[in-house]
Design a protein around this motif. Structure first.
Motif, PDB file in Angstrom:
ATOM      1  N   GLU A   1       0.803  -1.222   0.000  1.00 41.13           N
ATOM      2  CA  GLU A   1       0.000   0.000   0.000  1.00 41.13           C
ATOM      3  C   GLU A   1       0.839   1.277   0.000  1.00 41.13           C
ATOM      4  O   GLU A   1       0.320   2.345   0.220  1.00 41.13           O
ATOM      5  CB  GLU A   1      -0.952   0.002   1.206  1.00 41.13           C
ATOM      6  CG  GLU A   1      -2.117  -0.946   1.048  1.00 41.13           C
ATOM      7  CD  GLU A   1      -3.039  -0.572  -0.110  1.00 41.13           C
ATOM      8  OE1 GLU A   1      -3.270   0.627  -0.354  1.00 41.13           O
ATOM      9  OE2 GLU A   1      -3.506  -1.505  -0.785  1.00 41.13           O
ATOM     10  N   PHE A   2       2.135   1.156  -0.229  1.00 46.79           N
ATOM     11  CA  PHE A   2       2.983   2.346  -0.326  1.00 46.79           C
ATOM     12  C   PHE A   2       3.544   2.397  -1.743  1.00 46.79           C
ATOM     13  O   PHE A   2       3.591   1.385  -2.443  1.00 46.79           O
ATOM     14  CB  PHE A   2       4.116   2.311   0.709  1.00 46.79           C
ATOM     15  CG  PHE A   2       5.086   1.195   0.486  1.00 46.79           C
ATOM     16  CD1 PHE A   2       6.228   1.398  -0.270  1.00 46.79           C
ATOM     17  CD2 PHE A   2       4.857  -0.060   1.011  1.00 46.79           C
ATOM     18  CE1 PHE A   2       7.127   0.363  -0.493  1.00 46.79           C
ATOM     19  CE2 PHE A   2       5.746  -1.100   0.798  1.00 46.79           C
ATOM     20  CZ  PHE A   2       6.883  -0.889   0.037  1.00 46.79           C
ATOM     21  N   HIS A   3       3.955   3.570  -2.165  1.00 50.89           N
ATOM     22  CA  HIS A   3       4.541   3.699  -3.493  1.00 50.89           C
ATOM     23  C   HIS A   3       5.352   4.990  -3.582  1.00 50.89           C
ATOM     24  O   HIS A   3       5.224   5.876  -2.746  1.00 50.89           O
ATOM     25  CB  HIS A   3       3.461   3.671  -4.580  1.00 50.89           C
ATOM     26  CG  HIS A   3       2.546   4.853  -4.540  1.00 50.89           C
ATOM     27  ND1 HIS A   3       1.397   4.866  -3.780  1.00 50.89           N
ATOM     28  CD2 HIS A   3       2.612   6.077  -5.131  1.00 50.89           C
ATOM     29  CE1 HIS A   3       0.787   6.036  -3.928  1.00 50.89           C
ATOM     30  NE2 HIS A   3       1.518   6.796  -4.742  1.00 50.89           N
ATOM     31  N   LEU A   4       6.166   5.062  -4.609  1.00 49.43           N
ATOM     32  CA  LEU A   4       6.867   6.295  -4.966  1.00 49.43           C
ATOM     33  C   LEU A   4       6.171   6.842  -6.204  1.00 49.43           C
ATOM     34  O   LEU A   4       5.657   6.078  -7.021  1.00 49.43           O
ATOM     35  CB  LEU A   4       8.333   6.015  -5.294  1.00 49.43           C
ATOM     36  CG  LEU A   4       9.171   5.423  -4.180  1.00 49.43           C
ATOM     37  CD1 LEU A   4      10.564   5.084  -4.695  1.00 49.43           C
ATOM     38  CD2 LEU A   4       9.263   6.388  -3.018  1.00 49.43           C
ATOM     39  N   ALA A   5       6.154   8.160  -6.347  1.00 45.38           N
ATOM     40  CA  ALA A   5       5.508   8.778  -7.499  1.00 45.38           C
ATOM     41  C   ALA A   5       6.540   9.512  -8.345  1.00 45.38           C
ATOM     42  O   ALA A   5       7.458  10.147  -7.819  1.00 45.38           O
ATOM     43  CB  ALA A   5       4.424   9.753  -7.037  1.00 45.38           C
ATOM     44  N   PHE A   6       6.369   9.419  -9.657  1.00 46.16           N
ATOM     45  CA  PHE A   6       7.243  10.080 -10.613  1.00 46.16           C
ATOM     46  C   PHE A   6       6.395  10.904 -11.563  1.00 46.16           C
ATOM     47  O   PHE A   6       5.419  10.408 -12.127  1.00 46.16           O
ATOM     48  CB  PHE A   6       8.056   9.052 -11.410  1.00 46.16           C
ATOM     49  CG  PHE A   6       9.062   8.324 -10.576  1.00 46.16           C
ATOM     50  CD1 PHE A   6      10.376   8.746 -10.539  1.00 46.16           C
ATOM     51  CD2 PHE A   6       8.686   7.228  -9.814  1.00 46.16           C
ATOM     52  CE1 PHE A   6      11.306   8.088  -9.763  1.00 46.16           C
ATOM     53  CE2 PHE A   6       9.609   6.558  -9.032  1.00 46.16           C
ATOM     54  CZ  PHE A   6      10.922   6.983  -9.003  1.00 46.16           C
ATOM     55  N   GLU A   7       6.793  12.149 -11.760  1.00 42.76           N
ATOM     56  CA  GLU A   7       6.116  13.048 -12.687  1.00 42.76           C
ATOM     57  C   GLU A   7       6.866  13.008 -14.007  1.00 42.76           C
ATOM     58  O   GLU A   7       8.097  12.987 -14.025  1.00 42.76           O
ATOM     59  CB  GLU A   7       6.156  14.457 -12.090  1.00 42.76           C
ATOM     60  CG  GLU A   7       5.450  15.496 -12.897  1.00 42.76           C
ATOM     61  CD  GLU A   7       5.534  16.856 -12.221  1.00 42.76           C
ATOM     62  OE1 GLU A   7       4.580  17.217 -11.516  1.00 42.76           O
ATOM     63  OE2 GLU A   7       6.572  17.524 -12.375  1.00 42.76           O
ATOM     64  N   THR A   8       6.139  13.004 -15.117  1.00 39.98           N
ATOM     65  CA  THR A   8       6.773  12.997 -16.435  1.00 39.98           C
ATOM     66  C   THR A   8       6.285  14.167 -17.278  1.00 39.98           C
ATOM     67  O   THR A   8       5.134  14.589 -17.158  1.00 39.98           O
ATOM     68  CB  THR A   8       6.516  11.669 -17.182  1.00 39.98           C
ATOM     69  OG1 THR A   8       7.137  11.725 -18.470  1.00 39.98           O
ATOM     70  CG2 THR A   8       5.033  11.392 -17.352  1.00 39.98           C
ATOM     71  N   ASP A   9       7.181  14.662 -18.116  1.00 39.07           N
ATOM     72  CA  ASP A   9       6.816  15.785 -18.992  1.00 39.07           C
ATOM     73  C   ASP A   9       6.104  15.312 -20.260  1.00 39.07           C
ATOM     74  O   ASP A   9       5.574  16.113 -21.004  1.00 39.07           O
ATOM     75  CB  ASP A   9       8.052  16.615 -19.356  1.00 39.07           C
ATOM     76  CG  ASP A   9       9.087  15.825 -20.134  1.00 39.07           C
ATOM     77  OD1 ASP A   9       8.975  14.579 -20.201  1.00 39.07           O
ATOM     78  OD2 ASP A   9      10.019  16.453 -20.665  1.00 39.07           O
ATOM     79  N   ASP A  10       6.097  13.993 -20.530  1.00 41.75           N
ATOM     80  CA  ASP A  10       5.400  13.458 -21.702  1.00 41.75           C
ATOM     81  C   ASP A  10       4.666  12.181 -21.279  1.00 41.75           C
ATOM     82  O   ASP A  10       5.162  11.065 -21.452  1.00 41.75           O
ATOM     83  CB  ASP A  10       6.384  13.178 -22.840  1.00 41.75           C
ATOM     84  CG  ASP A  10       5.684  12.895 -24.156  1.00 41.75           C
ATOM     85  OD1 ASP A  10       4.511  12.464 -24.151  1.00 41.75           O
ATOM     86  OD2 ASP A  10       6.324  13.100 -25.211  1.00 41.75           O
TER      87      ASP A  10
END
Length: 122
Positions: A73-82
């Protein structure tokens, strides 16, 4: 008193497989590595080249069984420009494990089963 987030850690069974995955899936590069003289473990810190936050991968020499991630129930988040290009790339890799089209996000799973959220740049 101020605190700054520095890194998150996850344990991995196959370090080389995980390094390959994080490079291919998210473009993370090795920033530094620590290995004690007895070679009982290896710490590898990965960075994205734009932020100071790092992902620490820990490999334990004597560990053979998969890690119990509980309900994961845990995670890391990554933002992408595309977002669309990232989605297609991850789809080709076969690592998308969950999509929430209503929220405009999806998750990929690494070789050890950890979930990583991918979201569009705001």
């Amino acid at each position: 008193m101020k605190f700054k987030m520095v890194h998150n850690n996850i344990n991995v069974l196959d370090l080389e497989k995980s390094l390959k995955f994080y490079k291919e899936a998210l473009g993370l590069e090795e920033v530094r590595r620590y290995e004690p003289e007895d070679k009982s473990f290896i710490l590898v810190y990965l960075g994205d080249g734009s932020s100071t936050h790092q992902l620490e991968l820990t490999w334990l020499r004597d560990r053979k069984e998969p890690y119990n991630l509980g309900e994961n129930e845990f995670h890391l988040a990554f933002e992408t420009d595309d977002f669309e290009k990232a989605y297609e790339h991850h789809k080709k890799m076969g690592c998308i494990c969950f999509e929430n089209k209503e929220m405009g996000i999806y998750f990929i799973s690494d070789p050890d089963g950890y979930w990583l959220e991918v979201l569009p740049k705001k």
